[in-house]
Design a protein around this motif. Structure first.
Motif, PDB file in Angstrom:
ATOM      1  N   LEU A   1     -15.830  59.359 -35.844  1.00 38.16           N
ATOM      2  CA  LEU A   1     -16.123  60.784 -35.624  1.00 38.16           C
ATOM      3  C   LEU A   1     -16.628  61.455 -36.899  1.00 38.16           C
ATOM      4  O   LEU A   1     -17.586  62.220 -36.881  1.00 38.16           O
ATOM      5  CB  LEU A   1     -14.861  61.497 -35.112  1.00 38.16           C
ATOM      6  N   LEU A   2     -15.934  61.159 -38.021  1.00 38.98           N
ATOM      7  CA  LEU A   2     -16.294  61.805 -39.293  1.00 38.98           C
ATOM      8  C   LEU A   2     -17.677  61.376 -39.782  1.00 38.98           C
ATOM      9  O   LEU A   2     -18.424  62.176 -40.344  1.00 38.98           O
ATOM     10  CB  LEU A   2     -15.284  61.401 -40.376  1.00 38.98           C
ATOM     11  N   ARG A   3     -17.998  60.105 -39.562  1.00 34.71           N
ATOM     12  CA  ARG A   3     -19.219  59.572 -40.182  1.00 34.71           C
ATOM     13  C   ARG A   3     -20.412  59.569 -39.252  1.00 34.71           C
ATOM     14  O   ARG A   3     -21.531  59.794 -39.692  1.00 34.71           O
ATOM     15  CB  ARG A   3     -18.982  58.126 -40.649  1.00 34.71           C
ATOM     16  N   HIS A   4     -20.189  59.264 -37.972  1.00 36.09           N
ATOM     17  CA  HIS A   4     -21.346  58.968 -37.126  1.00 36.09           C
ATOM     18  C   HIS A   4     -21.528  59.917 -35.951  1.00 36.09           C
ATOM     19  O   HIS A   4     -22.629  60.361 -35.691  1.00 36.09           O
ATOM     20  CB  HIS A   4     -21.242  57.545 -36.568  1.00 36.09           C
ATOM     21  N   THR A   5     -20.457  60.164 -35.213  1.00 41.89           N
ATOM     22  CA  THR A   5     -20.683  60.817 -33.916  1.00 41.89           C
ATOM     23  C   THR A   5     -20.538  62.332 -33.952  1.00 41.89           C
ATOM     24  O   THR A   5     -21.253  63.033 -33.248  1.00 41.89           O
ATOM     25  CB  THR A   5     -19.743  60.233 -32.838  1.00 41.89           C
ATOM     26  N   ALA A   6     -19.632  62.853 -34.774  1.00 43.07           N
ATOM     27  CA  ALA A   6     -19.416  64.310 -34.748  1.00 43.07           C
ATOM     28  C   ALA A   6     -19.120  64.878 -36.133  1.00 43.07           C
ATOM     29  O   ALA A   6     -18.176  65.657 -36.300  1.00 43.07           O
ATOM     30  CB  ALA A   6     -18.282  64.646 -33.778  1.00 43.07           C
ATOM     31  N   PRO A   7     -19.948  64.526 -37.141  1.00 45.24           N
ATOM     32  CA  PRO A   7     -19.644  65.046 -38.484  1.00 45.24           C
ATOM     33  C   PRO A   7     -19.763  66.570 -38.550  1.00 45.24           C
ATOM     34  O   PRO A   7     -19.266  67.178 -39.486  1.00 45.24           O
ATOM     35  CB  PRO A   7     -20.696  64.368 -39.372  1.00 45.24           C
ATOM     36  N   HIS A   8     -20.406  67.175 -37.541  1.00 48.94           N
ATOM     37  CA  HIS A   8     -20.510  68.645 -37.536  1.00 48.94           C
ATOM     38  C   HIS A   8     -19.231  69.290 -37.025  1.00 48.94           C
ATOM     39  O   HIS A   8     -18.937  70.432 -37.345  1.00 48.94           O
ATOM     40  CB  HIS A   8     -21.704  69.088 -36.690  1.00 48.94           C
ATOM     41  N   LEU A   9     -18.447  68.570 -36.232  1.00 47.72           N
ATOM     42  CA  LEU A   9     -17.247  69.168 -35.629  1.00 47.72           C
ATOM     43  C   LEU A   9     -15.950  68.646 -36.236  1.00 47.72           C
ATOM     44  O   LEU A   9     -14.893  69.243 -36.057  1.00 47.72           O
ATOM     45  CB  LEU A   9     -17.218  68.869 -34.119  1.00 47.72           C
ATOM     46  N   VAL A  10     -16.018  67.511 -36.900  1.00 50.61           N
ATOM     47  CA  VAL A  10     -14.803  66.883 -37.436  1.00 50.61           C
ATOM     48  C   VAL A  10     -14.899  66.805 -38.952  1.00 50.61           C
ATOM     49  O   VAL A  10     -15.932  66.403 -39.485  1.00 50.61           O
ATOM     50  CB  VAL A  10     -14.611  65.468 -36.831  1.00 50.61           C
ATOM     51  N   ARG A  11     -13.851  67.201 -39.621  1.00 50.91           N
ATOM     52  CA  ARG A  11     -13.865  67.188 -41.092  1.00 50.91           C
ATOM     53  C   ARG A  11     -12.477  66.890 -41.630  1.00 50.91           C
ATOM     54  O   ARG A  11     -11.518  66.808 -40.862  1.00 50.91           O
ATOM     55  CB  ARG A  11     -14.337  68.535 -41.616  1.00 50.91           C
ATOM     56  N   ALA A  12     -12.411  66.758 -42.948  1.00 50.75           N
ATOM     57  CA  ALA A  12     -11.114  66.493 -43.573  1.00 50.75           C
ATOM     58  C   ALA A  12     -10.327  67.787 -43.704  1.00 50.75           C
ATOM     59  O   ALA A  12     -10.894  68.845 -43.975  1.00 50.75           O
ATOM     60  CB  ALA A  12     -11.341  65.890 -44.953  1.00 50.75           C
ATOM     61  N   GLN A  13      -9.041  67.690 -43.484  1.00 55.24           N
ATOM     62  CA  GLN A  13      -8.161  68.858 -43.604  1.00 55.24           C
ATOM     63  C   GLN A  13      -7.030  68.497 -44.565  1.00 55.24           C
ATOM     64  O   GLN A  13      -6.339  67.493 -44.354  1.00 55.24           O
ATOM     65  CB  GLN A  13      -7.591  69.194 -42.224  1.00 55.24           C
ATOM     66  N   PRO A  14      -6.830  69.301 -45.609  1.00 54.49           N
ATOM     67  CA  PRO A  14      -5.691  69.039 -46.489  1.00 54.49           C
ATOM     68  C   PRO A  14      -4.402  69.657 -45.938  1.00 54.49           C
ATOM     69  O   PRO A  14      -4.436  70.716 -45.307  1.00 54.49           O
ATOM     70  CB  PRO A  14      -6.096  69.736 -47.794  1.00 54.49           C
ATOM     71  N   TYR A  15      -3.285  68.993 -46.183  1.00 47.51           N
ATOM     72  CA  TYR A  15      -1.960  69.497 -45.774  1.00 47.51           C
ATOM     73  C   TYR A  15      -1.023  69.470 -46.959  1.00 47.51           C
ATOM     74  O   TYR A  15      -0.974  68.484 -47.698  1.00 47.51           O
ATOM     75  CB  TYR A  15      -1.344  68.602 -44.686  1.00 47.51           C
ATOM     76  N   LEU A  16      -0.268  70.536 -47.105  1.00 42.22           N
ATOM     77  CA  LEU A  16       0.786  70.604 -48.125  1.00 42.22           C
ATOM     78  C   LEU A  16       2.121  70.332 -47.489  1.00 42.22           C
ATOM     79  O   LEU A  16       2.424  70.897 -46.443  1.00 42.22           O
ATOM     80  CB  LEU A  16       0.892  72.043 -48.631  1.00 42.22           C
ATOM     81  N   LEU A  17       2.907  69.495 -48.126  1.00 40.13           N
ATOM     82  CA  LEU A  17       4.303  69.383 -47.701  1.00 40.13           C
ATOM     83  C   LEU A  17       5.151  69.965 -48.837  1.00 40.13           C
ATOM     84  O   LEU A  17       5.259  69.337 -49.909  1.00 40.13           O
ATOM     85  CB  LEU A  17       4.661  67.927 -47.436  1.00 40.13           C
ATOM     86  N   PRO A  18       5.674  71.190 -48.664  1.00 42.31           N
ATOM     87  CA  PRO A  18       6.405  71.802 -49.764  1.00 42.31           C
ATOM     88  C   PRO A  18       7.710  71.064 -50.046  1.00 42.31           C
ATOM     89  O   PRO A  18       8.464  70.748 -49.121  1.00 42.31           O
ATOM     90  CB  PRO A  18       6.685  73.236 -49.268  1.00 42.31           C
ATOM     91  N   LEU A  19       7.958  70.775 -51.323  1.00 48.10           N
ATOM     92  CA  LEU A  19       9.195  70.067 -51.692  1.00 48.10           C
ATOM     93  C   LEU A  19      10.269  71.109 -51.968  1.00 48.10           C
ATOM     94  O   LEU A  19      10.492  71.535 -53.101  1.00 48.10           O
ATOM     95  CB  LEU A  19       8.926  69.168 -52.901  1.00 48.10           C
ATOM     96  N   THR A  20      10.882  71.548 -50.887  1.00 44.74           N
ATOM     97  CA  THR A  20      11.957  72.537 -50.953  1.00 44.74           C
ATOM     98  C   THR A  20      13.281  71.792 -51.170  1.00 44.74           C
ATOM     99  O   THR A  20      13.329  70.556 -51.057  1.00 44.74           O
ATOM    100  CB  THR A  20      12.027  73.320 -49.626  1.00 44.74           C
ATOM    101  N   PRO A  21      14.368  72.520 -51.454  1.00 43.36           N
ATOM    102  CA  PRO A  21      15.644  71.821 -51.668  1.00 43.36           C
ATOM    103  C   PRO A  21      16.060  70.955 -50.476  1.00 43.36           C
ATOM    104  O   PRO A  21      16.799  69.977 -50.636  1.00 43.36           O
ATOM    105  CB  PRO A  21      16.632  72.968 -51.894  1.00 43.36           C
TER     106      PRO A  21
END
Ligand SMILES: Cc1cc2nc3c(=O)[nH]c(=O)nc-3n(C[C@H](O)[C@H](O)[C@H](O)COP(=O)(O)OP(=O)(O)OC[C@H]3O[C@@H](n4cnc5c(N)ncnc54)[C@H](O)[C@@H]3O)c2cc1C
Length: 532
Positions: A92-112
């Motif tokens: 999806l990212l490279r060939h079929t839907a690079p206009h609709l699919v992209r990378a998304q960053p996620y944070l996992l907060p290191l709380t107590p």
């Protein structure tokens, strides 16, 4: 052939299919059915594909919009399923839907509440996920690797986090689709461009190995469709047409928070669910500023609704989880809407009087205990092929497997390298990602080019949508959530929208917030009149 879907084409093709025998009839136009229609049509087969309602009416529009690399399956030791996910994400990212699919960053907060040991375990998982990316040959510039951030950096990216006890955050990347319903529309239109007859508002009343009895839901007329092969891709409703398939639906709810509810949030977030060692809630900022927060997982019994409701208990659960990491809890008043979907989890095939053939995706020869994590292709004794389970991410592979089973003598699938409508030249070779912003450097277009918002939703067709607005200033007026009247008219002329619900609930997602929907209704009515 033209990829445009509209009322005129529907009427013409509806008349045609009464007199012919198609190679393949696909029932259901979610991601899986639209994918099967495209897979078959692009192999040169004649195809009719029907949906009782609309494109993406079912579960496909209620997903979390993740195009995921299968990390959670890896954690369960399901290497084959995980790899299949990672490969399809790369496709999806490279060939079929690079206009609709992209990378998304996620944070996992290191709380107590996240112990150092747990943080190390999660990071190991992220690294394994990055290894899957590499084995699936998805380049790192499209999907960066994980990293650990300081508390200061975490607070820059997610200023609403509670700073007390915050040790930092883990940053990971995965795929995400701009809008799941738009992905389905793009798949269906690409199938139409290959000659598939895509017919919404056509309900299959019953199936046989050589066709179906169908009702046109717009006129009430009933008629037969004759086909050499039949694919049942009706998701959570599959068991209603094929008694061989038994499903165990599970409800997943998301909240829709008003824009600005989590001040300045620049990434997605994984929020640990208290008391669970390896379950996280998801925070997903959208391009229009809204923020989705999910996800529950509740078994559902009894009759299946067309559109599932999100119960208040799910809303308060998600708000409570989110509140554990924020300085100020999100108030109930910030929840502008909510949506729920039913996962089509497979409960194993029902006992049968005849020899059913079953293939499962991801891992050949695996037991049935965790069948629900995979997709299954079930061929009934009279030849109906049902494809069910799986996920949005793997729709293409599910479709390929279904067509292979339904049409064993057809040429091999071509869809792994077949760009969907809108995957235009502007994005050839994929897009580069800055390490954090989740958007291509230089994504803000040069002057006179269509705005980034249109490019993000329409890809190579953005200019044509913009031209529509430029030709008539009245069409450039925003309707709601930044959407213009031109986009609604475009949806009527080219994306098969037949009524205001199609426009507001699936071609756009204005309808996710009830007051936006009410405000946009007159514009949707106007678009239907202008578009015809
Ligand atoms: C809450 C939630 C979150 C999810 N998140 C993700 C995610 O982030 N990433 C991911 O990869 N997957 C995700 N999934 C899974 C994914 O959404 C589904 O597996 C996928 O969308 C199923 O698509 P489908 O085409 O098989 O079914 P559907 O999309 O449900 O399509 C079935 C279609 O069949 C039609 N139909 C039903 N009966 C008939 C009939 N008699 N005649 C004609 N048509 C009929 C319906 O109208 C419907 O349009 C999620 C699922 C849920 C519930």
């Amino acid at each position: 052939m033209d990829s445009s879907l509209n009322a005129g084409r529907r009427a013409r093709e509806l008349a045609e299919i009464r007199d012919i025998v198609v190679d393949v009839l696909v029932v259901g136009l979610g991601a899986t059915g639209a994918g099967a229609a495209l897979d078959a049509a692009s192999r040169g087969l004649s195809v009719a594909a029907i949906d009782a309602h609309d494109l993406a009416f079912g579960t496909s529009r209620w997903s979390s919009k993740l195009i995921h690399g299968g990390l959670r399956y890896l954690a369960k030791g399901q290497v084959g399923v995980a790899r299949e996910s990672a490969v399809e994400r790369g496709v999806l990212l490279r060939h079929t839907a690079p206009h609709l699919v992209r990378a998304q960053p996620y944070l996992l907060p290191l709380t107590p509440s996240v112990s150092p040991g747990q943080a190390r375990l999660v990071m190991t998982g992220y690294r394994l996920g990055d290894g899957l990316r590499a084995t699936a040959r998805t380049p790192r510039h499209l999907l960066p690797g994980p990293s650990r951030l300081s508390a200061k950096r975490a607070l820059t990216l997610a200023p609403a986090l509670h700073e007390r006890g915050l040790r930092g955050a883990l940053l990971s990347w995965d795929g995400r689709v701009v809008d799941d319903a738009r992905l389905v529309v793009a798949i269906a239109r690409t199938a139409a461009a290959h000659g598939a007859r895509i017919l919404t508002r056509c309900r299959a009343l019953s199936l046989a190995g050589d066709g179906a009895q169908v009702r046109d839901e717009m006129t009430g007329a009933e008629f037969g469709v004759r086909a050499r092969a039949v694919i049942n891709a009706t998701g959570v409703w599959a068991g209603q047409l094929s008694p061989l398939v038994r499903l165990r639906p599970s409800r997943g709810t998301h909240l829709v928070l008003r824009p600005g509810s989590l001040h300045g949030l620049r990434t997605g977030m994984h929020v640990p669910i208290p008391g669970e060692s390896n379950r996280f809630a998801l925070v997903l900022p959208q391009a229009d500023g809204r923020i989705y927060v999910g996800l529950t997982d509740e078994p559902v019994d009894g009759p299946l609704p067309d559109v599932p409701e999100a119960p208040e208990s799910d809303v308060s659960f998600l708000l409570d989880v989110l509140g554990t990491v924020l300085r100020e809890p999100v108030r109930r008043a910030d929840v502008a809407g909510a949506f729920a979907g039913l996962r089509p989890l497979l409960d194993g095939p029902a006992p049968t009087h005849g020899p059913a053939r079953i293939r499962t995706g991801g891992e050949a020869g695996a037991g049935t205990a965790d069948l629900s994590r995979r997709h299954a292709v079930v061929t009934s004794p009279d030849g109906i092929v049902t494809v069910v389970g799986g996920k949005l991410t793997t729709y293409r592979r599910m479709a390929e497997d279904a067509v292979d089973a339904a049409c064993p003598t057809a040429s091999p699938s071509r869809t792994a390298r077949l760009p969907l409508v809108g995957a235009g030249s502007a994005f050839e070779g994929g897009r580069e990602h800055s390490p954090i912003a989740g958007r291509a450097p230089g994504a803000s277009p040069p002057r006179h080019d269509p705005p980034a918002r249109l490019v993000e939703r329409y890809g190579g067709e953005a200019r044509a949508v913009q031209d529509l607005a430029l030709a008539d200033p009245a069409l450039a007026e925003p309707v709601a959530a930044g959407i213009t009247l031109a986009e609604l008219v475009w949806a009527v002329r080219h994306e098969g929208a037949l009524d205001v619900d199609d426009l507001l609930d699936r071609r756009t997602r204005i309808g996710l917030i009830p007051e936006d929907r009410a405000a946009a209704l007159p514009a949707a009515e106007a678009a239907l009149a202008l578009g015809r």
